[in-house]
Write an enzyme that holds these catalytic residues in place. Structure first.
Site, PDB file in Angstrom:
ATOM      1  CE  LYS A 215      44.371  37.700  42.688  1.00 21.49           C
ATOM      2  NZ  LYS A 215      43.880  38.092  41.354  1.00 21.49           N
ATOM      3  CD  GLU A 296      54.971  46.959  52.261  1.00 20.36           C
ATOM      4  OE1 GLU A 296      54.859  48.933  51.656  1.00 20.36           O
ATOM      5  OE2 GLU A 296      54.542  46.377  52.869  1.00 20.36           O
ATOM      6  CB  CYS A 330      53.601  51.943  44.084  1.00 26.92           C
ATOM      7  SG  CYS A 330      55.763  51.635  44.377  1.00 26.92           S
ATOM      8  CD  GLU A 426      48.235  54.836  44.033  1.00 28.70           C
ATOM      9  OE1 GLU A 426      47.468  54.349  44.196  1.00 28.70           O
ATOM     10  OE2 GLU A 426      49.201  54.477  44.008  1.00 28.70           O
TER      11      GLU A 426
HETATM   12  P1  NAP Z   1      44.384  46.439  43.422  1.00 29.79           P
HETATM   13  O1  NAP Z   1      43.954  46.335  41.930  1.00 29.79           O
HETATM   14  O2  NAP Z   1      44.500  46.448  44.556  1.00 29.79           O
HETATM   15  O3  NAP Z   1      45.198  44.348  42.594  1.00 29.79           O
HETATM   16  C1  NAP Z   1      46.585  43.987  43.096  1.00 29.79           C
HETATM   17  C2  NAP Z   1      45.743  42.291  43.284  1.00 29.79           C
HETATM   18  O4  NAP Z   1      45.015  41.934  44.468  1.00 29.79           O
HETATM   19  C3  NAP Z   1      45.813  42.213  42.336  1.00 29.79           C
HETATM   20  O5  NAP Z   1      45.762  40.793  42.192  1.00 29.79           O
HETATM   21  C4  NAP Z   1      44.510  41.749  42.667  1.00 29.79           C
HETATM   22  O6  NAP Z   1      43.177  41.017  41.294  1.00 29.79           O
HETATM   23  C5  NAP Z   1      44.471  41.869  44.024  1.00 29.79           C
HETATM   24  N1  NAP Z   1      42.676  41.850  44.085  1.00 29.79           N
HETATM   25  C6  NAP Z   1      41.429  42.272  43.946  1.00 29.79           C
HETATM   26  N2  NAP Z   1      40.618  42.546  44.565  1.00 29.79           N
HETATM   27  C7  NAP Z   1      40.882  41.953  45.777  1.00 29.79           C
HETATM   28  C8  NAP Z   1      40.355  40.941  46.687  1.00 29.79           C
HETATM   29  N3  NAP Z   1      39.056  41.144  47.391  1.00 29.79           N
HETATM   30  N4  NAP Z   1      40.980  39.981  47.504  1.00 29.79           N
HETATM   31  C9  NAP Z   1      41.779  39.641  47.120  1.00 29.79           C
HETATM   32  N5  NAP Z   1      42.691  40.435  46.420  1.00 29.79           N
HETATM   33  C10 NAP Z   1      42.231  41.631  45.611  1.00 29.79           C
HETATM   34  O7  NAP Z   1      46.055  46.628  42.277  1.00 29.79           O
HETATM   35  P2  NAP Z   1      46.800  47.247  41.124  1.00 29.79           P
HETATM   36  O8  NAP Z   1      45.841  47.951  40.840  1.00 29.79           O
HETATM   37  O9  NAP Z   1      46.993  45.847  39.946  1.00 29.79           O
HETATM   38  O10 NAP Z   1      48.171  47.886  41.315  1.00 29.79           O
HETATM   39  C11 NAP Z   1      48.441  48.944  41.933  1.00 29.79           C
HETATM   40  C12 NAP Z   1      47.947  49.620  43.023  1.00 29.79           C
HETATM   41  O11 NAP Z   1      49.475  49.213  43.540  1.00 29.79           O
HETATM   42  C13 NAP Z   1      48.263  51.380  42.562  1.00 29.79           C
HETATM   43  O12 NAP Z   1      48.062  51.419  44.229  1.00 29.79           O
HETATM   44  C14 NAP Z   1      49.828  51.004  43.457  1.00 29.79           C
HETATM   45  O13 NAP Z   1      50.610  52.197  44.723  1.00 29.79           O
HETATM   46  C15 NAP Z   1      49.797  50.241  44.124  1.00 29.79           C
HETATM   47  N6  NAP Z   1      51.673  49.224  44.685  1.00 29.79           N
HETATM   48  C16 NAP Z   1      52.978  50.025  45.754  1.00 29.79           C
HETATM   49  C17 NAP Z   1      53.128  49.605  45.220  1.00 29.79           C
HETATM   50  C18 NAP Z   1      53.900  49.621  47.415  1.00 29.79           C
HETATM   51  O14 NAP Z   1      54.844  49.026  47.167  1.00 29.79           O
HETATM   52  N7  NAP Z   1      53.956  49.843  47.968  1.00 29.79           N
HETATM   53  C19 NAP Z   1      54.207  48.560  44.145  1.00 29.79           C
HETATM   54  C20 NAP Z   1      53.487  48.246  43.410  1.00 29.79           C
HETATM   55  C21 NAP Z   1      52.219  48.757  42.991  1.00 29.79           C
HETATM   56  P3  NAP Z   1      42.950  41.329  39.909  1.00 29.79           P
HETATM   57  O15 NAP Z   1      43.532  41.463  39.016  1.00 29.79           O
HETATM   58  O16 NAP Z   1      41.917  39.697  39.776  1.00 29.79           O
HETATM   59  O17 NAP Z   1      41.955  42.218  40.476  1.00 29.79           O
END
Ligand code: NAP
Length: 525
Positions: A215, A296, A330, A426
């Site tokens: 997904k 993560e 991140c 963040e």
């Molecule tokens: P996000 O909003 O949490 O979304 C991540 C993924 O989760 C997307 O595919 C999103 O789909 C999906 N998702 C959203 N709601 C969900 C639910 N209820 N159930 C299952 N999946 C769901 O994060 P993002 O904005 O894409 O990415 C930024 C974040 O990622 C930041 O917090 C960053 O720090 C973190 N990050 C962490 C790392 C690490 O290695 N620690 C690396 C990269 C990024 P949709 O797009 O359809 O909502």
């Protein structure tokens, strides 16, 4: 690079990282320009779901917009309904029965092939990232280079786990321990490393013998569709990777809670990661296992600048860590914690350095910073900037740039208290808080005062401070006298502590273990 012949002969070269392109080289610059034109000619293409190898076009679409110019639609990806997500999980469960029987070496061969094809198409993938998520050329190429690295690295790791595992010999028995896959996995990546993280998580899952429901992020669904096509092209059997775009809030819960899903591999925000962890913990009717969750999550990463640091080097490290890819990593530095004795000098030099950062359309190499990913991100970041101006002194940026794309100035707010909102939450955008520390002890206390623990960096010339930081700076990835971003596969296994996640250490020797379970077998002789 490996070839089938090398693989067959067992002579796989040791892993080495891809070199990131230097776009001052006219040949590379010409290649990416041609790719940008080619990708642009494919705008508005439709990308269907892929379930059990079948392509399904749905009424409902996810529109991938160019954040530099949201009138441009990069592609329209079909959005899966709950029923289709359910079908995809069932298809993955069926495919698992044959995919799991391949050897690790056979599956590794697919991943090596995927790496070769991705390398051949590198500039097209770079160009897609420029348009789909607003990466500059070097940032886009870094993302795809890392994706190739993940494929090459995990394929080699699979070969390593295929080797006999050491067990203590005992008389009268023949004993062995082998690693077997888990089952059906949900792979849920973020948009910010839309190539590397999406491909790395998927490749690790399938090379280990699992089948997958992918997904993608709704902000980066097109690149995931390209990768699913690439896997089909190299012959990955149908049903091994099923492609189910769709809003996380609509189909996320169904995928996470489905009784046939054995594990969830997630990278994204803390809020979503914690929700997945909680939902996955509750067994569903018919579920036979405890689901494994690899999550993560976010960061609030600090660079500590000690009194004895090379201030110019620290300024440079902070500027690139805070504003590369608009602060949407991140690992981005969002807090510079600076010793009081050099604070004024640091702030003045940082202000000058940030003033040199060019913001604009990332198709133009001269722009270091492009847009933030979407309108919601723009609004959220502007809210933090507004709040930050009440929590500190704005010394750079603070405003939107232009009216068409989602561009923001690189923003620095100085004199921020360690517990201020912009020092704790963040923001995920180009906003840096500068915090004054009384001394090194105070700096270390401040560095550890968030709920996160992903990356951190210390600039110092004092061995004793390095020793202290090794013991006390509580982050998964700690750097000395260098930027806090740019972890390399194999070189800097990546993952964080505390609310930054489960410390999976992507690109490290422990990573594939998260996708497998060990089976111990004993035979009387
Ligand atoms: P996000 O909003 O949490 O979304 C991540 C993924 O989760 C997307 O595919 C999103 O789909 C999906 N998702 C959203 N709601 C969900 C639910 N209820 N159930 C299952 N999946 C769901 O994060 P993002 O904005 O894409 O990415 C930024 C974040 O990622 C930041 O917090 C960053 O720090 C973190 N990050 C962490 C790392 C690490 O290695 N620690 C690396 C990269 C990024 P949709 O797009 O359809 O909502």
């Amino acid at each position: 690079m490996t070839t089938t012949a090398e693989h067959a002969s067992g002579k796989i070269a040791p892993f080495t990282n891809e070199t990131v392109k230097d776009f001052r080289d006219p040949a590379d610059a010409a290649a990416i320009k041609a790719a940008l034109a080619e990708v642009k000619s494919q705008f508005r293409r439709h990308y269907p779901l892929v379930i059990d190898g079948r392509r399904i076009e749905t009424e409902k679409k996810i529109r991938s917009l160019n954040p530099a110019n949201p009138d441009e639609v990069i592609g329209l990806t079909s959005a899966a309904s709950k029923e289709q997500a359910n079908e995809a999980i069932q298809a993955a469960a069926r495919a698992f029965e044959s995919w799991r029987r391949l050897t690790l070496a056979e599956r590794a061969e697919y991943i090596f092939k995927a790496a070769r094809l991705l390398r051949d198409r590198r500039f097209q993938y770079d160009a897609l990232l420029v348009y789909e998520v607003g990466k500059s050329w070097p940032e886009a190429d870094g993302d795809i280079a890392e994706a190739i690295d993940f494929l090459e690295f995990y394929a080699r790791e699979a070969l390593r786990f295929a080797q006999p595992q050491p067990v203590v010999p005992i008389e009268g028995e023949q004993n062995e321990m082998v690693y077997i896959p888990l089952g059906v996995g949900a792979v849920i990546p973020p948009w910010n490393f839309a190539g590397a993280i999406m491909m790395g998580m998927t490749a690790a899952a399938i090379v280990s013998g699992n089948t997958v429901v992918l997904k993608p992020s709704s902000d980066a669904a097109v690149i995931a569709a390209w990768f699913v096509d690439l896997l089909e092209e190299i012959g990955v059997p149908k049903g091994v990777v099923n492609f189910v775009p769709g809003s996380g809030s609509e189909i996320g819960d169904l995928i996470v809670t489905h009784p046939s899903v054995r594990f969830i591999s997630f990278t994204g925000s803390k809020e979503v990661g914690l929700r997945i962890n909680e939902l996955a913990a509750k067994p569903q009717p018919g579920q036979k296992w405890i689901k494994r969750v690899v999550a993560e999550m976010g960061g609030k990463d600090s660079i500590v600048v000690a009194a004895d640091a090379d201030v110019d080097a620290a300024v440079e490290g902070v500027a690139v860590s805070a504003f590369g890819f608009q602060g949407q990593k991140c690992s981005a530095c969002s807090r510079a914690i600076v010793d009081a004795s050099i604070y004024d000098e640091f702030v003045e030099k940082l202000q000058r350095r940030v003033g040199q950062i060019a913001v604009g359309d990332p198709t133009d190499l001269s722009n270091y910073m492009g847009p933030v990913v979407n309108e919601a991100a723009l609004r959220s970041i502007m809210g933090y900037i507004e709040k930050g101006q009440r929590e500190g002194r704005l010394i750079a940026g603070g405003k939107r740039v232009g009216e068409t794309g989602y561009f923001l100035e690189p923003t620095v707010i100085a004199d921020v208290a360690p517990d201020a909102t912009i020092a704790q939450e963040e923001i995920f955008g180009p906003v840096l808080a500068v915090i004054k520390a009384k001394d090194f002890d105070d700096a270390m206390t401040i560095a550890n005062n968030t709920e996160f623990g992903l990356t951190g960096s210390l600039y110092t010339s004092d061995e004793e401070k390095i020793r202290r930081a090794r013991e006390d700076f509580f982050v998964g990835n700690l750097y000395f006298n260098r930027k806090s971003t740019g972890a390399m596969v194999g070189v800097h296994p990546f993952g964080g502590f505390n609310m930054s996640g489960t410390d999976s250490k992507a690109g490290g020797p422990d990573y594939l273990l998260l996708f497998m379970q060990a089976k111990s077998m004993s035979r009387k002789v």
